[in-house]
Write a protein that holds these residues in place. Structure first.
Motif, PDB file in Angstrom:
ATOM      1  N   CYS A 103      39.467  43.032  39.209  1.00 14.75           N
ATOM      2  CA  CYS A 103      38.868  43.887  38.385  1.00 14.75           C
ATOM      3  C   CYS A 103      37.244  43.629  38.637  1.00 14.75           C
ATOM      4  CB  CYS A 103      39.104  43.388  36.924  1.00 14.75           C
ATOM      5  SG  CYS A 103      38.103  44.290  35.860  1.00 14.75           S
ATOM      6  N   THR A 104      36.533  44.718  39.174  1.00 15.71           N
ATOM      7  CA  THR A 104      35.302  44.589  39.495  1.00 15.71           C
ATOM      8  C   THR A 104      34.613  45.204  38.452  1.00 15.71           C
ATOM      9  OG1 THR A 104      35.828  44.355  41.664  1.00 15.71           O
ATOM     10  CG2 THR A 104      33.513  45.150  41.150  1.00 15.71           C
ATOM     11  N   ALA A 105      33.488  44.537  37.983  1.00 13.15           N
ATOM     12  CA  ALA A 105      32.425  45.319  36.863  1.00 13.15           C
ATOM     13  C   ALA A 105      31.458  45.646  37.527  1.00 13.15           C
ATOM     14  CB  ALA A 105      32.304  44.037  35.660  1.00 13.15           C
ATOM     15  N   SER A 106      30.764  46.555  36.864  1.00 14.03           N
ATOM     16  CA  SER A 106      29.359  47.093  37.376  1.00 14.03           C
ATOM     17  C   SER A 106      28.427  47.405  36.051  1.00 14.03           C
ATOM     18  CB  SER A 106      29.576  48.263  38.410  1.00 14.03           C
ATOM     19  OG  SER A 106      30.264  49.325  37.996  1.00 14.03           O
ATOM     20  N   VAL A 161      36.904  48.588  37.247  1.00 11.59           N
ATOM     21  CA  VAL A 161      37.904  49.275  38.082  1.00 11.59           C
ATOM     22  C   VAL A 161      38.611  47.985  38.394  1.00 11.59           C
ATOM     23  CG1 VAL A 161      38.254  50.320  40.310  1.00 11.59           C
ATOM     24  CG2 VAL A 161      35.933  50.720  38.893  1.00 11.59           C
ATOM     25  N   GLU A 162      40.147  48.431  38.126  1.00 12.60           N
ATOM     26  CA  GLU A 162      41.118  47.211  38.736  1.00 12.60           C
ATOM     27  C   GLU A 162      41.771  47.824  39.958  1.00 12.60           C
ATOM     28  OE1 GLU A 162      42.101  47.907  34.041  1.00 12.60           O
ATOM     29  OE2 GLU A 162      41.527  49.372  35.731  1.00 12.60           O
ATOM     30  N   SER A 163      42.452  46.985  40.620  1.00 15.27           N
ATOM     31  CA  SER A 163      43.010  47.241  41.685  1.00 15.27           C
ATOM     32  C   SER A 163      44.274  46.235  41.956  1.00 15.27           C
ATOM     33  CB  SER A 163      42.334  47.427  43.044  1.00 15.27           C
ATOM     34  OG  SER A 163      41.660  46.366  43.365  1.00 15.27           O
ATOM     35  N   VAL A 192      37.041  39.671  38.586  1.00 13.92           N
ATOM     36  CA  VAL A 192      37.925  38.727  38.095  1.00 13.92           C
ATOM     37  C   VAL A 192      39.250  39.043  38.756  1.00 13.92           C
ATOM     38  CG1 VAL A 192      39.167  38.238  35.667  1.00 13.92           C
ATOM     39  CG2 VAL A 192      36.653  38.576  35.745  1.00 13.92           C
ATOM     40  N   TYR A 193      39.984  37.975  38.860  1.00 16.21           N
ATOM     41  CA  TYR A 193      41.305  38.287  39.558  1.00 16.21           C
ATOM     42  C   TYR A 193      42.488  37.661  38.604  1.00 16.21           C
ATOM     43  CZ  TYR A 193      38.417  38.061  43.515  1.00 16.21           C
ATOM     44  OH  TYR A 193      37.327  38.555  44.816  1.00 16.21           O
ATOM     45  N   LEU A 194      43.598  38.355  38.723  1.00 20.34           N
ATOM     46  CA  LEU A 194      44.719  37.702  37.959  1.00 20.34           C
ATOM     47  C   LEU A 194      45.599  37.476  39.207  1.00 20.34           C
ATOM     48  CD1 LEU A 194      46.065  37.002  35.264  1.00 20.34           C
ATOM     49  CD2 LEU A 194      47.011  39.366  34.932  1.00 20.34           C
ATOM     50  N   GLN A 195      46.222  36.289  39.466  1.00 18.34           N
ATOM     51  CA  GLN A 195      47.264  36.039  40.627  1.00 18.34           C
ATOM     52  C   GLN A 195      48.360  35.814  39.432  1.00 18.34           C
ATOM     53  OE1 GLN A 195      47.202  35.606  43.968  1.00 18.34           O
ATOM     54  NE2 GLN A 195      49.354  35.387  43.498  1.00 18.34           N
ATOM     55  N   MET A 196      49.564  36.626  39.860  1.00 15.63           N
ATOM     56  CA  MET A 196      50.765  36.694  39.045  1.00 15.63           C
ATOM     57  C   MET A 196      51.841  36.261  40.161  1.00 15.63           C
ATOM     58  SD  MET A 196      50.154  40.399  36.771  1.00 15.63           S
ATOM     59  CE  MET A 196      50.554  41.270  38.324  1.00 15.63           C
ATOM     60  N   GLY A 229      39.271  49.066  31.684  1.00 20.51           N
ATOM     61  CA  GLY A 229      39.463  49.597  32.828  1.00 20.51           C
ATOM     62  C   GLY A 229      40.304  50.743  32.770  1.00 20.51           C
ATOM     63  N   GLN A 230      40.886  51.525  33.814  1.00 23.50           N
ATOM     64  CA  GLN A 230      41.765  52.543  33.615  1.00 23.50           C
ATOM     65  C   GLN A 230      43.126  52.074  33.619  1.00 23.50           C
ATOM     66  OE1 GLN A 230      40.232  51.564  36.453  1.00 23.50           O
ATOM     67  NE2 GLN A 230      41.935  51.684  38.011  1.00 23.50           N
ATOM     68  N   GLY A 231      43.395  50.816  34.116  1.00 25.41           N
ATOM     69  CA  GLY A 231      44.640  50.129  34.145  1.00 25.41           C
ATOM     70  C   GLY A 231      45.425  50.408  35.559  1.00 25.41           C
ATOM     71  N   THR A 232      46.263  49.202  35.908  1.00 24.74           N
ATOM     72  CA  THR A 232      46.872  49.413  37.136  1.00 24.74           C
ATOM     73  C   THR A 232      48.447  48.946  36.950  1.00 24.74           C
ATOM     74  OG1 THR A 232      47.086  48.604  39.302  1.00 24.74           O
ATOM     75  CG2 THR A 232      46.320  47.126  37.820  1.00 24.74           C
ATOM     76  N   GLN A 233      49.330  49.663  37.782  1.00 24.33           N
ATOM     77  CA  GLN A 233      50.773  49.607  37.072  1.00 24.33           C
ATOM     78  C   GLN A 233      51.347  48.542  37.998  1.00 24.33           C
ATOM     79  OE1 GLN A 233      53.099  51.253  35.227  1.00 24.33           O
ATOM     80  NE2 GLN A 233      54.279  49.747  35.507  1.00 24.33           N
ATOM     81  N   ALA A 234      52.158  47.545  37.530  1.00 21.85           N
ATOM     82  CA  ALA A 234      52.705  46.467  38.224  1.00 21.85           C
ATOM     83  C   ALA A 234      54.135  46.535  37.689  1.00 21.85           C
ATOM     84  CB  ALA A 234      52.379  45.033  37.771  1.00 21.85           C
TER      85      ALA A 234
END
Length: 126
Positions: free
Chosen positions: A22-25, A5-7, A79-83, A117-122
């Motif tokens: 992104c949290t994995a389960s 799940v991304e956010s 997991v994080y992605l700092q942009m 994941g389902q994707g998140t728009q940036a």
């Protein structure tokens, strides 16, 4: 099975920053790597960054190296992605992905990742 799940996506101005999570389960213990990919309209999905779970090694595409940072929080299976220093060319849907126990192709290849994941728009405005 692994669920992702991304956010953290959103709208930001040129030069701004976003942090994706992104949290994995599910059955996460055997994942070799976690990655971030992105897909802009009319374009192929492309590699952004990856992290090898065993030792934390990180990998980046040339287009984001020095601007983006992938990191993890083990206890949270996140997991994080700092942009940073975002520009309009970074506008895309960002996908988190998890591989299986082994990589079928290179760590930068979509073929290596079994779970998405389902994707998140940036969106970066100029």
């Amino acid at each position: 099975q692994v669920q992702l799940v991304e956010s953290g996506g959103g709208l930001v101005q040129d030069g701004g920053s976003l942090r994706l999570s992104c949290t994995a389960s599910g059955r996460t213990v055997s994942n070799y790597a976690m990655g971030w990919f992105r897909q802009a309209p009319g374009r192929e999905r492309e590699f952004v960054a990856a992290l090898r779970w065993s030792d934390g090694s990180t990998y980046y595409s040339d287009s984001v190296k020095g601007r983006f940072t992938i990191s993890r929080a083990n206890a949270k299976n996140t997991v994080y992605l700092q942009m940073n220093s975002l520009n309009p060319a970074d506008t895309a849907v960002y996908f988190c992905a998890a591989s299986g126990p082994v990589l079928r192709a290179g760590i930068r290849s979509t073929s290596s990742y079994a779970y998405w994941g389902q994707g998140t728009q940036a969106t970066v405005s100029s």
